[in-house]
Structures are given as C-alpha cells and as structure tokens.
Design a protein around this motif. Structure first.
Motif, PDB file in Angstrom:
ATOM      1  N   THR A   1      99.365   5.131   6.684  1.00 54.42           N
ATOM      2  CA  THR A   1      99.049   3.801   6.145  1.00 54.42           C
ATOM      3  C   THR A   1      98.427   2.875   7.184  1.00 54.42           C
ATOM      4  N   ASN A   2      97.949   3.441   8.286  1.00 51.88           N
ATOM      5  CA  ASN A   2      97.234   2.695   9.326  1.00 51.88           C
ATOM      6  C   ASN A   2      98.079   1.634  10.026  1.00 51.88           C
ATOM      7  N   GLN A   3      99.395   1.813  10.034  1.00 53.65           N
ATOM      8  CA  GLN A   3     100.243   0.898  10.799  1.00 53.65           C
ATOM      9  C   GLN A   3     100.222   1.235  12.283  1.00 53.65           C
ATOM     10  N   ILE A   4      99.869   2.488  12.597  1.00 54.51           N
ATOM     11  CA  ILE A   4      99.668   2.928  13.976  1.00 54.51           C
ATOM     12  C   ILE A   4      98.387   3.740  14.022  1.00 54.51           C
ATOM     13  N   ASP A   5      97.802   3.849  15.231  1.00 52.76           N
ATOM     14  CA  ASP A   5      96.565   4.617  15.392  1.00 52.76           C
ATOM     15  C   ASP A   5      96.856   6.074  15.735  1.00 52.76           C
ATOM     16  N   VAL A   6      97.899   6.293  16.544  1.00 51.10           N
ATOM     17  CA  VAL A   6      98.285   7.651  16.941  1.00 51.10           C
ATOM     18  C   VAL A   6      99.810   7.739  16.962  1.00 51.10           C
ATOM     19  N   TRP A   7     100.287   8.938  16.831  1.00 49.48           N
ATOM     20  CA  TRP A   7     101.732   9.206  16.810  1.00 49.48           C
ATOM     21  C   TRP A   7     102.081  10.123  17.971  1.00 49.48           C
TER      22      TRP A   7
ATOM     23  N   SER B   1      93.117  10.991  28.042  1.00 45.72           N
ATOM     24  CA  SER B   1      94.344  10.775  28.796  1.00 45.72           C
ATOM     25  C   SER B   1      95.072   9.571  28.212  1.00 45.72           C
ATOM     26  N   LEU B   2      96.299   9.343  28.690  1.00 47.56           N
ATOM     27  CA  LEU B   2      97.042   8.171  28.230  1.00 47.56           C
ATOM     28  C   LEU B   2      96.387   6.874  28.707  1.00 47.56           C
ATOM     29  N   ASP B   3      95.613   6.939  29.775  1.00 49.07           N
ATOM     30  CA  ASP B   3      94.898   5.753  30.222  1.00 49.07           C
ATOM     31  C   ASP B   3      93.921   5.277  29.150  1.00 49.07           C
ATOM     32  N   ASP B   4      93.352   6.222  28.397  1.00 46.97           N
ATOM     33  CA  ASP B   4      92.444   5.852  27.310  1.00 46.97           C
ATOM     34  C   ASP B   4      93.183   5.094  26.218  1.00 46.97           C
ATOM     35  N   VAL B   5      94.448   5.460  25.993  1.00 43.33           N
ATOM     36  CA  VAL B   5      95.263   4.751  25.005  1.00 43.33           C
ATOM     37  C   VAL B   5      95.413   3.293  25.402  1.00 43.33           C
ATOM     38  N   LYS B   6      95.677   3.057  26.703  1.00 46.18           N
ATOM     39  CA  LYS B   6      95.827   1.684  27.193  1.00 46.18           C
ATOM     40  C   LYS B   6      94.493   0.932  27.166  1.00 46.18           C
ATOM     41  N   ARG B   7      93.435   1.591  27.596  1.00 48.24           N
ATOM     42  CA  ARG B   7      92.122   0.933  27.651  1.00 48.24           C
ATOM     43  C   ARG B   7      91.638   0.526  26.264  1.00 48.24           C
ATOM     44  N   GLN B   8      91.909   1.402  25.284  1.00 46.50           N
ATOM     45  CA  GLN B   8      91.440   1.130  23.928  1.00 46.50           C
ATOM     46  C   GLN B   8      92.415   0.258  23.132  1.00 46.50           C
ATOM     47  N   GLY B   9      93.569  -0.055  23.734  1.00 50.30           N
ATOM     48  CA  GLY B   9      94.534  -0.901  23.047  1.00 50.30           C
ATOM     49  C   GLY B   9      95.060  -0.275  21.766  1.00 50.30           C
ATOM     50  N   LEU B  10      95.251   1.026  21.784  1.00 50.42           N
ATOM     51  CA  LEU B  10      95.682   1.717  20.572  1.00 50.42           C
ATOM     52  C   LEU B  10      97.151   1.459  20.261  1.00 50.42           C
ATOM     53  N   ARG B  11      97.439   1.404  18.981  1.00 47.37           N
ATOM     54  CA  ARG B  11      98.830   1.271  18.529  1.00 47.37           C
ATOM     55  C   ARG B  11      99.422   2.679  18.458  1.00 47.37           C
ATOM     56  N   ILE B  12     100.477   2.886  19.226  1.00 40.80           N
ATOM     57  CA  ILE B  12     101.044   4.229  19.325  1.00 40.80           C
ATOM     58  C   ILE B  12     102.490   4.224  18.818  1.00 40.80           C
ATOM     59  N   GLY B  13     102.789   5.088  17.864  1.00 40.61           N
ATOM     60  CA  GLY B  13     104.123   5.187  17.290  1.00 40.61           C
ATOM     61  C   GLY B  13     104.948   6.236  18.011  1.00 40.61           C
ATOM     62  N   ALA B  14     106.251   5.983  18.152  1.00 39.18           N
ATOM     63  CA  ALA B  14     107.147   6.939  18.801  1.00 39.18           C
ATOM     64  C   ALA B  14     108.555   6.762  18.242  1.00 39.18           C
ATOM     65  N   TYR B  15     109.451   7.644  18.675  1.00 43.28           N
ATOM     66  CA  TYR B  15     110.827   7.699  18.181  1.00 43.28           C
ATOM     67  C   TYR B  15     111.763   7.054  19.194  1.00 43.28           C
ATOM     68  N   LYS B  16     112.495   6.035  18.785  1.00 44.63           N
ATOM     69  CA  LYS B  16     113.370   5.287  19.678  1.00 44.63           C
ATOM     70  C   LYS B  16     114.415   6.192  20.337  1.00 44.63           C
ATOM     71  N   GLY B  17     114.539   6.092  21.662  1.00 45.43           N
ATOM     72  CA  GLY B  17     115.524   6.862  22.407  1.00 45.43           C
ATOM     73  C   GLY B  17     115.041   8.235  22.818  1.00 45.43           C
ATOM     74  N   ASP B  18     113.881   8.661  22.323  1.00 42.42           N
ATOM     75  CA  ASP B  18     113.351   9.972  22.643  1.00 42.42           C
ATOM     76  C   ASP B  18     112.720   9.968  24.032  1.00 42.42           C
ATOM     77  N   ALA B  19     112.717  11.140  24.680  1.00 42.33           N
ATOM     78  CA  ALA B  19     112.143  11.245  26.025  1.00 42.33           C
ATOM     79  C   ALA B  19     110.663  10.871  26.037  1.00 42.33           C
ATOM     80  N   ILE B  20     109.955  11.164  24.954  1.00 42.14           N
ATOM     81  CA  ILE B  20     108.531  10.838  24.896  1.00 42.14           C
ATOM     82  C   ILE B  20     108.339   9.326  24.944  1.00 42.14           C
ATOM     83  N   ALA B  21     109.129   8.614  24.146  1.00 47.02           N
ATOM     84  CA  ALA B  21     109.037   7.153  24.125  1.00 47.02           C
ATOM     85  C   ALA B  21     109.376   6.559  25.486  1.00 47.02           C
ATOM     86  N   GLU B  22     110.414   7.097  26.110  1.00 50.69           N
ATOM     87  CA  GLU B  22     110.819   6.594  27.427  1.00 50.69           C
ATOM     88  C   GLU B  22     109.716   6.804  28.459  1.00 50.69           C
TER      89      GLU B  22
END
Length: 252
Positions: free
Chosen positions: A179-185, A134-155
């Motif tokens: 290039t490992n700048q983010i953990d998940v997209w 779940s997304l809670d796992d993303v927060k718990r693990q402190g993962l770096r998550i990449g997204a697209y600015k202004g997109d509904a997903i990012a919001e």
C-alpha cells in the motif's frame, strides 16, 4: 539388624532416585520462541502456543535434537520477541530460538547451531524502479524502510544511521509495502518471502542483499556445558544423516 539394613538401602534408593530426578529437572530447558515463519510458528497463527501446537523448520529441528539428545524440555511461543529474549538472557534454564548470532551477543548466551540461513535483504514491489547498491543509497534517497521491532535487522539499521518504520509483527510489512506506506522492506530470506506468500504475494523483488546470517538456538549462560555440547553434537549428526534437509524440504 536386617530390618535396619533394609530401611537403610531403601532410603539410599529413594535418595538416588531423587538425585536423578533433581539432575534431570536441573538440566530441563524451557525453550521460548515467536511467530517467525517458516522457522517458528503456531499452528493456528496465534501469539501463544505450546508443544505440539508449534510447527516450523526450527521447531522441528530443535524438538528432534532435544529428543535425540535426551534433554528434557518445554516449548512455548509467546509475544513480543523482546520479552522472551530478555527472559532467556536473564533467567537460568531458559533458551530462545531462532536468533542471529551477532558479535555483540556472543558472550550473552551459549549457542547451538546454525539451524538455518537468514540473509538480510531489502524487498520492493515488483513494479519498483529503485536502484540500490548499498544501504548508503537508502539514506541518500531518503527511502522509507520497514522493519520488525526488536529484530537484529532493525537494530543493525539503526546503528548505521537509518531509522526504520517499525512493526510489531513482520507480517505487517507485507501490506505496508503493497500500500506504499514504505518503499522497501528489510527482512530475512527465506522468512520474508514465506510471509509474503502466506498473504498471497509472490512478486516482491530483492533490490539489495546486505548481509549473510545464520540463525541459532541461544541458551542462558548458566546452561550446563554438557547439555549445550549434547545438543550441538546431535544437531551435527542430524545434518549428516539428512534429517535437517528433510525438515527443510517440508516447508520450502
């Protein structure tokens, strides 16, 4: 007297023609879109294009629907997304596509669709050992998550307490992940996979599917209801006669 009537009827015909032209111009829709493969994209990959210099699933579907419905239109691809979204929101005669029909957006536009799916997923590198339920796992693990600015997903991520690393173009997240700048997209499906394939990457894996969404054409609220209904009816007919499926198969 005859001359008077001839002049009178000539003026009536001119006025009628003018009224028809005015009505047609009034119902014209200026459609705005962005580079969001495989749904909307410029043929040359640039951030500005018009009319036949556009391609993609949604471009082909919307273009065909307008033609079949007899709705005058123009089609322009611009950048960035936030600007064209704001234009369609605030200026009569404009529409924007494709975009998610979210509850908080429902009363802001008149909608035509759905045009296609856009499930929300997290992609990771093929060699990743991440386990995310779940997304809670993303927060718990402190993962770096990449997204697209202004997109509904990012919001949506921000609303859930996640601060993604935002890119101005979703394509940038492909290399960030590589290039490992983010953990998940955080991206859409099939859009994310299409973007990755365009850059020669085919081995990303889905580690979480956290929303099922559909994409729509959003029209300014002052768009006449009969125009909206014509486009909706035409889209449904295109789906029944197989045209939507034929368009999908050209790209996927």
């Amino acid at each position: 007297m005859l001359k008077f009537f001839m002049v009178f009827w000539a003026s009536v015909l001119v006025s009628s023609a003018g009224a028809v032209q005015a009505a047609s111009a009034h119902n014209r829709i200026d459609l705005l879109t962005e580079n969001f493969p495989p749904y909307n994209m410029s043929v040359d990959g640039k951030n500005f294009a018009q009319e036949e210099s556009l391609s993609g699933i949604a471009v082909d579907i919307v273009r065909e629907a307008c033609k079949r419905a007899g709705i005058p239109y123009s089609m322009t691809l611009r950048f960035p997304w936030e600007r064209i979204y704001k234009t369609a929101l605030e200026q009569p005669g404009y529409g924007v596509f494709v975009t998610a029909r979210l509850p908080e957006r429902e009363d802001s536009f008149k909608w035509v669709g759905p045009i296609g799916p856009d499930d929300w997923i997290l992609l990771a590198r093929a060699d990743s050992s991440l386990k995310i339920g779940s997304l809670d796992d993303v927060k718990r693990q402190g993962l770096r998550i990449g997204a697209y600015k202004g997109d509904a997903i990012a919001e949506d991520l921000v609303k859930q307490g996640i601060n993604p690393d935002l890119s101005l173009r979703d394509q940038e997240n492909v290399q960030k992940l590589q290039t490992n700048q983010i953990d998940v997209w955080a991206t859409g499906d099939p859009a994310g996979r299409y973007l990755a394939r365009q850059q020669g990457i085919t081995d990303f894996k889905t580690v979480l599917r956290f929303n099922e969404s559909q994409l729509f054409l959003a029209l300014n609220k002052q768009t006449p209801d009969d125009v909206v209904q014509k486009l909706q009816n035409t889209l449904e007919q295109m789906r029944k006669d197989g045209e939507v499926q034929r368009i999908l198969e050209r790209y996927l």
